[in-house]
Enzyme design. Sequence first.
Site, PDB file in Angstrom:
ATOM      1  N   GLY A  14       1.080  -1.358  -0.190  1.00 23.24           N
ATOM      2  CA  GLY A  14       0.046  -0.101   0.023  1.00 23.24           C
ATOM      3  C   GLY A  14       0.866   1.291   0.122  1.00 23.24           C
ATOM      4  O   GLY A  14       2.155   1.123   0.008  1.00 23.24           O
ATOM      5  N   ASP A  15       0.074   2.349   0.062  1.00 18.55           N
ATOM      6  CA  ASP A  15       0.907   3.688  -0.024  1.00 18.55           C
ATOM      7  C   ASP A  15       1.769   4.000  -1.300  1.00 18.55           C
ATOM      8  O   ASP A  15       2.940   4.344  -1.087  1.00 18.55           O
ATOM      9  CB  ASP A  15       1.688   3.882   1.074  1.00 18.55           C
ATOM     10  CG  ASP A  15       0.444   3.788   2.398  1.00 18.55           C
ATOM     11  OD1 ASP A  15      -0.506   4.502   2.072  1.00 18.55           O
ATOM     12  OD2 ASP A  15       0.978   3.259   3.423  1.00 18.55           O
ATOM     13  N   GLU A  16       1.610   3.035  -2.463  1.00 18.93           N
ATOM     14  CA  GLU A  16       2.583   3.235  -3.550  1.00 18.93           C
ATOM     15  C   GLU A  16       2.472   4.573  -4.266  1.00 18.93           C
ATOM     16  O   GLU A  16       3.329   4.853  -5.274  1.00 18.93           O
ATOM     17  CB  GLU A  16       2.272   1.793  -4.535  1.00 18.93           C
ATOM     18  CG  GLU A  16       2.661   0.628  -3.975  1.00 18.93           C
ATOM     19  CD  GLU A  16       1.433   0.232  -3.387  1.00 18.93           C
ATOM     20  OE1 GLU A  16       0.527   0.725  -3.170  1.00 18.93           O
ATOM     21  OE2 GLU A  16       1.468  -1.092  -2.982  1.00 18.93           O
ATOM     22  N   LYS A  18      -0.854   5.203  -5.678  1.00 20.89           N
ATOM     23  CA  LYS A  18      -1.995   4.910  -6.472  1.00 20.89           C
ATOM     24  C   LYS A  18      -2.884   6.124  -6.831  1.00 20.89           C
ATOM     25  O   LYS A  18      -3.435   6.395  -7.912  1.00 20.89           O
ATOM     26  CB  LYS A  18      -2.871   3.893  -6.098  1.00 20.89           C
ATOM     27  CG  LYS A  18      -2.282   2.457  -5.997  1.00 20.89           C
ATOM     28  CD  LYS A  18      -2.913   1.260  -5.304  1.00 20.89           C
ATOM     29  CE  LYS A  18      -3.296   1.618  -3.856  1.00 20.89           C
ATOM     30  NZ  LYS A  18      -2.341   1.478  -2.956  1.00 20.89           N
ATOM     31  N   GLY A  42      -6.029   5.925   1.959  1.00 21.04           N
ATOM     32  CA  GLY A  42      -5.831   7.158   1.842  1.00 21.04           C
ATOM     33  C   GLY A  42      -5.105   7.688   0.677  1.00 21.04           C
ATOM     34  O   GLY A  42      -3.880   7.166   0.576  1.00 21.04           O
ATOM     35  N   HIS A  43      -5.756   8.255  -0.123  1.00 20.44           N
ATOM     36  CA  HIS A  43      -5.104   8.778  -1.419  1.00 20.44           C
ATOM     37  C   HIS A  43      -5.007  10.165  -1.299  1.00 20.44           C
ATOM     38  O   HIS A  43      -5.804  10.841  -0.822  1.00 20.44           O
ATOM     39  CB  HIS A  43      -5.938   8.223  -2.725  1.00 20.44           C
ATOM     40  CG  HIS A  43      -5.924   6.805  -2.678  1.00 20.44           C
ATOM     41  ND1 HIS A  43      -6.898   6.197  -3.685  1.00 20.44           N
ATOM     42  CD2 HIS A  43      -5.140   6.102  -2.395  1.00 20.44           C
ATOM     43  CE1 HIS A  43      -6.551   5.009  -3.571  1.00 20.44           C
ATOM     44  NE2 HIS A  43      -5.642   4.596  -2.825  1.00 20.44           N
ATOM     45  N   GLN A 226      -5.186   0.010  -0.550  1.00 21.73           N
ATOM     46  CA  GLN A 226      -3.944  -0.990  -0.099  1.00 21.73           C
ATOM     47  C   GLN A 226      -3.278  -1.446  -1.270  1.00 21.73           C
ATOM     48  O   GLN A 226      -3.007  -1.145  -2.180  1.00 21.73           O
ATOM     49  CB  GLN A 226      -4.630  -2.071   0.763  1.00 21.73           C
ATOM     50  CG  GLN A 226      -5.414  -1.590   2.094  1.00 21.73           C
ATOM     51  CD  GLN A 226      -6.666  -1.123   1.987  1.00 21.73           C
ATOM     52  OE1 GLN A 226      -7.482  -1.862   1.297  1.00 21.73           O
ATOM     53  NE2 GLN A 226      -7.004   0.317   2.332  1.00 21.73           N
ATOM     54  N   PRO A 306       4.229   6.956  11.243  1.00 21.41           N
ATOM     55  CA  PRO A 306       5.449   6.993  10.494  1.00 21.41           C
ATOM     56  C   PRO A 306       5.303   5.738   9.747  1.00 21.41           C
ATOM     57  O   PRO A 306       5.242   4.686  10.518  1.00 21.41           O
ATOM     58  CB  PRO A 306       6.588   6.974  11.422  1.00 21.41           C
ATOM     59  CG  PRO A 306       5.953   7.041  12.760  1.00 21.41           C
ATOM     60  CD  PRO A 306       4.634   7.129  12.843  1.00 21.41           C
ATOM     61  N   ARG A 307       5.774   5.549   8.625  1.00 17.56           N
ATOM     62  CA  ARG A 307       5.847   4.383   7.719  1.00 17.56           C
ATOM     63  C   ARG A 307       7.035   3.870   8.100  1.00 17.56           C
ATOM     64  O   ARG A 307       8.027   4.360   8.137  1.00 17.56           O
ATOM     65  CB  ARG A 307       5.501   4.576   6.197  1.00 17.56           C
ATOM     66  CG  ARG A 307       4.017   5.074   6.102  1.00 17.56           C
ATOM     67  CD  ARG A 307       3.943   5.376   4.477  1.00 17.56           C
ATOM     68  NE  ARG A 307       2.532   5.842   4.205  1.00 17.56           N
ATOM     69  CZ  ARG A 307       2.265   6.682   3.577  1.00 17.56           C
ATOM     70  NH1 ARG A 307       3.158   7.230   2.582  1.00 17.56           N
ATOM     71  NH2 ARG A 307       0.924   7.161   3.315  1.00 17.56           N
TER      72      ARG A 307
HETATM   73  P1  IMP Z   1      -6.862  -2.485   8.278  1.00 19.39           P
HETATM   74  O1  IMP Z   1      -7.369  -2.576   7.132  1.00 19.39           O
HETATM   75  O2  IMP Z   1      -7.470  -1.252   9.225  1.00 19.39           O
HETATM   76  O3  IMP Z   1      -7.587  -3.538   9.472  1.00 19.39           O
HETATM   77  O4  IMP Z   1      -5.314  -2.531   8.742  1.00 19.39           O
HETATM   78  C1  IMP Z   1      -4.636  -3.817   8.492  1.00 19.39           C
HETATM   79  C2  IMP Z   1      -3.241  -3.547   8.029  1.00 19.39           C
HETATM   80  O5  IMP Z   1      -3.356  -3.064   6.689  1.00 19.39           O
HETATM   81  C3  IMP Z   1      -2.343  -2.482   8.752  1.00 19.39           C
HETATM   82  O6  IMP Z   1      -1.101  -3.017   8.702  1.00 19.39           O
HETATM   83  C4  IMP Z   1      -2.687  -1.233   8.257  1.00 19.39           C
HETATM   84  O7  IMP Z   1      -1.654  -0.499   8.451  1.00 19.39           O
HETATM   85  C5  IMP Z   1      -2.776  -1.703   6.710  1.00 19.39           C
HETATM   86  N1  IMP Z   1      -3.374  -0.826   5.690  1.00 19.39           N
HETATM   87  C6  IMP Z   1      -4.655  -0.592   5.657  1.00 19.39           C
HETATM   88  N2  IMP Z   1      -5.071   0.134   5.031  1.00 19.39           N
HETATM   89  C7  IMP Z   1      -3.982   0.629   4.378  1.00 19.39           C
HETATM   90  C8  IMP Z   1      -3.271   1.716   3.393  1.00 19.39           C
HETATM   91  O8  IMP Z   1      -4.399   2.187   2.775  1.00 19.39           O
HETATM   92  N3  IMP Z   1      -2.091   1.706   2.918  1.00 19.39           N
HETATM   93  C9  IMP Z   1      -1.282   1.018   3.820  1.00 19.39           C
HETATM   94  N4  IMP Z   1      -1.513   0.199   4.625  1.00 19.39           N
HETATM   95  C10 IMP Z   1      -2.829  -0.064   5.153  1.00 19.39           C
END
Ligand code: IMP
Length: 426
Positions: A14-16, A18, A42-43, A226, A306-307
Amino acid sequence: MAAQNLAVIGVQWGDEGKGKIVDLLCESFDVVARYQGGHNAGHTVRFGDKHYSLRLIPSGILHPGKLCLLGNGMVIDPEALLEEIESLRGLGVQIDSNLKISDSAHCILPYHKALDLAREEAAGAAKIGTTGRGIGPAYETKVSRYGIRIADLLDSEVLREKIEFACAEKNPVLQTVYHKPTFDPRKLFNDYTRYGEVLAERITNGPALLDGLIREGKRVMFEGAQGTMLDIDHGTYPFVTSSSTVVGGVSTGLGIAPKHISRVMGVVKAYTTRVGGGAFPTELIDATGEHLRKRGNEFGTVTGRPRRTGWLDLAVLRTSVMLNGIDTFALTKLDVLDEFAEIPVCTSYHVHGDRWKTFPAFAVAHRDYKPEYRAMKGWKTSTVGITEFNKLPQAAKDYVGFIEDEAGCSISIISTGPRREETILR
Ligand code: IMP
């Protein structure tokens, strides 16, 4: 009938980036549809001096005349959706009949969020690191067949019964297992009835709507949220989200036949990040990782966390190409690597004497592996805002070429900055 529909899917965790890519390609499409996830996504899209944050609504909403659909495979918190609509309207975005919601998408209710947070708290160090938006518990309720669907918001008898039934089960769990406050079913009923009234005109039969549009020859973009490694089946389980992020999810999450997915674009960041817990073999827990985080502004758009940061992992890319049938990549954030003299890239894994070229998920989960790196030469010069491939420094061109050769997939878009115009189209 042979319209070219495109799926845009995150290749890593995720967070590439998109949002920017979907926004960039939008002009060639009539419809942008989301097929999974919820407001955990989150875009961020920037153009001119404006900065748009999107969570549930596809980036297509920023383009007049595009129809946006929230598909049946999503879990939707109606309150979050209404807030997002209002905040986008506040930035001058027109939202009227251009936003539709599939009647069989599922609702997130406040008890889902409370359960998500309570579980994470109880799990302590073993927590998943969710976004705390209630995503997992909402999907659980869906699969248990007691979920509340968007269409139920329009039927007060069904809505009341379902909310009462859910509260009778969730409240004791919240109270006795987690020692958390409970929810008043009457208040929930009133709130969700009101959401239904406000959203009523947007609620539609998603598959029928899409089928009609596809038959008319309209072009559809399927917007992933994601990334592949967060897929419930194919990701780094249990540190994943609860939906099918891979291309298979497009078909079930929108109710369209796979033959309508004409092409798949994978969005890949020039390095790797992930948020929350779970395996991350190329992670850098040092000053280099911190440099990537600062330079790449790697802080979550939803939670601000923080990522985690690390080098590019080609095994992840190959796995993603395999699972999604990726036709081409969009490579983002190349400019973030501008200052490195050397850029290591993970090319494969050693697992018990065997070399793995795809992601050895089982071995990684059991910490039974050794990543192998190839050090690429850095370019040590700014690529920010470059719009022509030929103007990239040779070492950056070599980095791009190496990824293409190793992952077996061409790179047709390279992003050299957050703005629309900071892009190389090949
Ligand atoms: P959930 O989707 O809130 O249940 O989170 C499960 C996992 O997916 C966690 O590690 C989150 O940080 C990750 N995650 C969920 N949505 C995103 C996203 O849009 N970008 C990056 N990681 C995500």
